[in-house]
Design a protein around this motif. Structure first.
Motif, PDB file in Angstrom:
ATOM      1  N   VAL A   1      -6.511 -35.463  37.965  1.00 57.72           N
ATOM      2  CA  VAL A   1      -7.765 -35.009  36.960  1.00 57.72           C
ATOM      3  C   VAL A   1      -7.586 -35.293  35.694  1.00 57.72           C
ATOM      4  O   VAL A   1      -8.357 -36.111  35.043  1.00 57.72           O
ATOM      5  N   LYS A   2      -6.431 -34.914  35.334  1.00 60.74           N
ATOM      6  CA  LYS A   2      -6.100 -35.140  33.901  1.00 60.74           C
ATOM      7  C   LYS A   2      -6.157 -36.675  33.421  1.00 60.74           C
ATOM      8  O   LYS A   2      -6.160 -37.203  32.398  1.00 60.74           O
ATOM      9  N   GLN A   3      -5.484 -37.420  34.561  1.00 61.59           N
ATOM     10  CA  GLN A   3      -5.432 -39.130  34.510  1.00 61.59           C
ATOM     11  C   GLN A   3      -6.595 -39.465  34.133  1.00 61.59           C
ATOM     12  O   GLN A   3      -7.078 -40.385  33.288  1.00 61.59           O
ATOM     13  N   GLU A   4      -7.651 -39.023  35.278  1.00 69.06           N
ATOM     14  CA  GLU A   4      -8.998 -39.805  35.172  1.00 69.06           C
ATOM     15  C   GLU A   4      -9.869 -39.017  34.245  1.00 69.06           C
ATOM     16  O   GLU A   4     -10.811 -39.872  33.624  1.00 69.06           O
ATOM     17  N   SER A   5      -9.423 -37.850  33.664  1.00 71.59           N
ATOM     18  CA  SER A   5     -10.475 -37.217  32.590  1.00 71.59           C
ATOM     19  C   SER A   5      -9.662 -36.477  31.582  1.00 71.59           C
ATOM     20  O   SER A   5      -9.631 -35.149  32.079  1.00 71.59           O
ATOM     21  N   PRO A   6      -8.919 -36.996  30.768  1.00 64.65           N
ATOM     22  CA  PRO A   6      -7.874 -36.239  29.798  1.00 64.65           C
ATOM     23  C   PRO A   6      -8.610 -34.884  29.333  1.00 64.65           C
ATOM     24  O   PRO A   6      -7.746 -33.992  29.028  1.00 64.65           O
ATOM     25  N   ASP A   7      -9.941 -34.816  29.047  1.00 61.14           N
ATOM     26  CA  ASP A   7     -10.470 -33.637  28.565  1.00 61.14           C
ATOM     27  C   ASP A   7     -10.960 -32.710  29.443  1.00 61.14           C
ATOM     28  O   ASP A   7     -11.539 -31.654  29.017  1.00 61.14           O
ATOM     29  N   PHE A   8     -11.018 -33.182  30.835  1.00 60.71           N
ATOM     30  CA  PHE A   8     -11.549 -32.248  31.648  1.00 60.71           C
ATOM     31  C   PHE A   8     -11.353 -30.626  31.671  1.00 60.71           C
ATOM     32  O   PHE A   8     -12.123 -29.891  31.537  1.00 60.71           O
ATOM     33  N   PHE A   9      -9.959 -30.229  31.698  1.00 58.62           N
ATOM     34  CA  PHE A   9      -9.592 -28.979  31.645  1.00 58.62           C
ATOM     35  C   PHE A   9      -9.983 -28.433  30.281  1.00 58.62           C
ATOM     36  O   PHE A   9     -10.355 -27.080  30.194  1.00 58.62           O
ATOM     37  N   LYS A  10      -9.849 -29.052  29.206  1.00 62.35           N
ATOM     38  CA  LYS A  10     -10.177 -28.370  27.781  1.00 62.35           C
ATOM     39  C   LYS A  10     -11.577 -28.076  27.665  1.00 62.35           C
ATOM     40  O   LYS A  10     -12.276 -27.145  27.343  1.00 62.35           O
ATOM     41  N   THR A  11     -12.496 -28.973  28.222  1.00 62.77           N
ATOM     42  CA  THR A  11     -13.885 -28.696  28.320  1.00 62.77           C
ATOM     43  C   THR A  11     -14.516 -27.578  29.273  1.00 62.77           C
ATOM     44  O   THR A  11     -15.072 -26.606  28.636  1.00 62.77           O
ATOM     45  N   ILE A  12     -13.853 -27.466  30.220  1.00 64.69           N
ATOM     46  CA  ILE A  12     -14.258 -26.345  31.252  1.00 64.69           C
ATOM     47  C   ILE A  12     -13.667 -25.111  30.882  1.00 64.69           C
ATOM     48  O   ILE A  12     -14.038 -24.027  31.122  1.00 64.69           O
ATOM     49  N   ALA A  13     -12.606 -24.904  30.075  1.00 59.24           N
ATOM     50  CA  ALA A  13     -11.892 -24.010  29.617  1.00 59.24           C
ATOM     51  C   ALA A  13     -12.855 -23.131  28.670  1.00 59.24           C
ATOM     52  O   ALA A  13     -12.710 -21.958  28.543  1.00 59.24           O
ATOM     53  N   GLN A  14     -13.470 -23.775  28.044  1.00 57.35           N
ATOM     54  CA  GLN A  14     -14.479 -23.236  26.805  1.00 57.35           C
ATOM     55  C   GLN A  14     -15.210 -22.275  27.283  1.00 57.35           C
ATOM     56  O   GLN A  14     -15.538 -21.269  26.572  1.00 57.35           O
ATOM     57  N   ALA A  15     -16.305 -22.680  28.370  1.00 55.68           N
ATOM     58  CA  ALA A  15     -17.287 -21.708  29.021  1.00 55.68           C
ATOM     59  C   ALA A  15     -17.738 -22.023  30.126  1.00 55.68           C
ATOM     60  O   ALA A  15     -17.437 -23.304  30.695  1.00 55.68           O
ATOM     61  N   GLN A  16     -18.248 -21.278  31.205  1.00 57.66           N
ATOM     62  CA  GLN A  16     -18.745 -21.752  32.232  1.00 57.66           C
ATOM     63  C   GLN A  16     -20.357 -21.467  32.227  1.00 57.66           C
ATOM     64  O   GLN A  16     -20.893 -20.616  31.302  1.00 57.66           O
TER      65      GLN A  16
ATOM     66  N   MET B   1       0.176 -25.375  49.055  1.00 60.82           N
ATOM     67  CA  MET B   1      -1.000 -25.531  48.051  1.00 60.82           C
ATOM     68  C   MET B   1      -0.538 -25.741  46.769  1.00 60.82           C
ATOM     69  O   MET B   1      -0.991 -26.324  46.017  1.00 60.82           O
ATOM     70  N   LEU B   2       1.018 -25.251  46.197  1.00 63.92           N
ATOM     71  CA  LEU B   2       1.391 -25.276  45.027  1.00 63.92           C
ATOM     72  C   LEU B   2       1.547 -26.847  44.648  1.00 63.92           C
ATOM     73  O   LEU B   2       1.398 -27.350  43.846  1.00 63.92           O
ATOM     74  N   ALA B   3       2.198 -27.447  45.685  1.00 65.18           N
ATOM     75  CA  ALA B   3       2.492 -28.782  45.545  1.00 65.18           C
ATOM     76  C   ALA B   3       1.254 -29.688  45.361  1.00 65.18           C
ATOM     77  O   ALA B   3       1.133 -30.606  44.444  1.00 65.18           O
ATOM     78  N   TYR B   4       0.239 -29.494  46.287  1.00 67.17           N
ATOM     79  CA  TYR B   4      -1.093 -30.170  46.097  1.00 67.17           C
ATOM     80  C   TYR B   4      -1.639 -29.793  44.742  1.00 67.17           C
ATOM     81  O   TYR B   4      -2.230 -30.841  44.061  1.00 67.17           O
ATOM     82  N   ASN B   5      -1.621 -28.728  44.293  1.00 62.14           N
ATOM     83  CA  ASN B   5      -2.125 -28.346  42.975  1.00 62.14           C
ATOM     84  C   ASN B   5      -1.671 -29.340  41.944  1.00 62.14           C
ATOM     85  O   ASN B   5      -2.169 -29.702  41.000  1.00 62.14           O
ATOM     86  N   GLN B   6      -0.378 -29.265  41.972  1.00 59.05           N
ATOM     87  CA  GLN B   6       0.556 -30.245  40.916  1.00 59.05           C
ATOM     88  C   GLN B   6      -0.109 -31.411  40.779  1.00 59.05           C
ATOM     89  O   GLN B   6      -0.516 -32.213  39.858  1.00 59.05           O
ATOM     90  N   THR B   7      -0.295 -32.297  42.188  1.00 59.33           N
ATOM     91  CA  THR B   7      -0.830 -33.565  42.190  1.00 59.33           C
ATOM     92  C   THR B   7      -2.079 -33.832  41.853  1.00 59.33           C
ATOM     93  O   THR B   7      -2.463 -34.490  40.914  1.00 59.33           O
ATOM     94  N   TRP B   8      -3.010 -32.574  42.195  1.00 59.05           N
ATOM     95  CA  TRP B   8      -4.586 -32.648  41.673  1.00 59.05           C
ATOM     96  C   TRP B   8      -4.705 -32.546  40.365  1.00 59.05           C
ATOM     97  O   TRP B   8      -5.288 -33.324  39.557  1.00 59.05           O
ATOM     98  N   SER B   9      -3.938 -31.538  39.701  1.00 60.77           N
ATOM     99  CA  SER B   9      -4.011 -31.668  38.222  1.00 60.77           C
ATOM    100  C   SER B   9      -3.681 -32.660  37.632  1.00 60.77           C
ATOM    101  O   SER B   9      -4.401 -33.282  36.421  1.00 60.77           O
ATOM    102  N   SER B  10      -2.652 -33.490  38.110  1.00 58.19           N
ATOM    103  CA  SER B  10      -2.401 -34.678  37.198  1.00 58.19           C
ATOM    104  C   SER B  10      -3.273 -35.623  37.348  1.00 58.19           C
ATOM    105  O   SER B  10      -3.593 -36.328  36.358  1.00 58.19           O
TER     106      SER B  10
END
Ligand SMILES: [Zn+2]
Length: 211
Positions: free
Chosen positions: A18-33, A7-16
């Motif tokens: 998502v960031k590649q496809e949408s660089p602001d994705f995590f910054k945006t969702i970190a603000q609020a739900q 799961m940890l290995a998958y998470n590394q790949t997944w996070s990279s």
């Protein structure tokens, strides 16, 4: 490789990715739900709502327990409902049961004093209320029908709760749905259970609010 390492290995790949496809994705969702659905489902590992609903991160506010129970004396369930309705203003609540539910089968087959048995007493109450109908059905069909009736009972518990009633009273949008997931074919089935106001709920159950 052990599952957590995998799961940890998958998470590394997944996070990279998502960031590649949408660089602001995590910054945006970190603000609020701002989730659209409060999902109350079973803890069963085969009924993960993100997967079967195909919804993106941030869409679901989730509460899961054995046999998707909304217990009116359970502080955990109540806190989830209060936060979802009063703070997040979630407009939809889904109670989703599933066929082949171990909790439903256990409630039908035995009772006892272990924590799981005591928790499932709430399903036994539903069984007792509908015993006449359920006793006529063959074993497998009986469990399926009890899963549906259990969803209906939990929707009922939510609709009669003060948190939802107060929200409806002040005109807040809250719709409550009951669904069943069929593990055999991967489909979500509607049960004809849908309430958008206290009037709709009262019309179905013929119960009067005390306020
Ligand atoms: Zn289950």
């Amino acid at each position: 490789m052990p599952s957590v390492k995998k799961m940890l290995a998958y998470n590394q790949t997944w996070s990279s990715k998502v960031k590649q496809e949408s660089p602001d994705f995590f910054k945006t969702i970190a603000q609020a739900q701002s989730p659209e659905i409060l999902w109350i489902g079973c803890s069963d590992s085969r009924v993960g709502p993100d997967q079967l609903g195909g919804l993106p991160m941030g869409s679901l506010f989730v509460h899961r327990n054995i046999a998707n129970i909304f217990a009116t004396n359970d502080l955990n369930s109540l806190a989830v409902l209060e936060y979802a309705i009063d703070e997040l203003k979630v407009p939809n609540i889904v109670v989703c049961g599933h066929y082949g539910c171990g909790g439903i089968h256990a409630a039908l087959e035995h009772s006892g004093v272990q924590p799981v048995d005591l928790w499932l007493d709430q399903v036994r109450f539903v069984y007792n209320r509908h015993a006449k109908e359920l006793k006529k059905l063959p074993r497998e069909q009986r469990a399926k029908r009890l899963s549906e009736l259990n969803v209906e009972a939990q929707v009922h518990n939510i609709c009669r709760n003060t948190i939802v009633r107060e929200a409806w009273k002040r005109g807040q949008e809250v719709s409550v749905f009951g669904l069943i997931f069929d593990i055999q074919d991967g489909l979500l089935k509607q049960l004809g259970i849908e309430f958008r106001s206290s009037e709709q709920w009262q019309a179905r159950y013929g119960e009067a609010f005390s306020d």
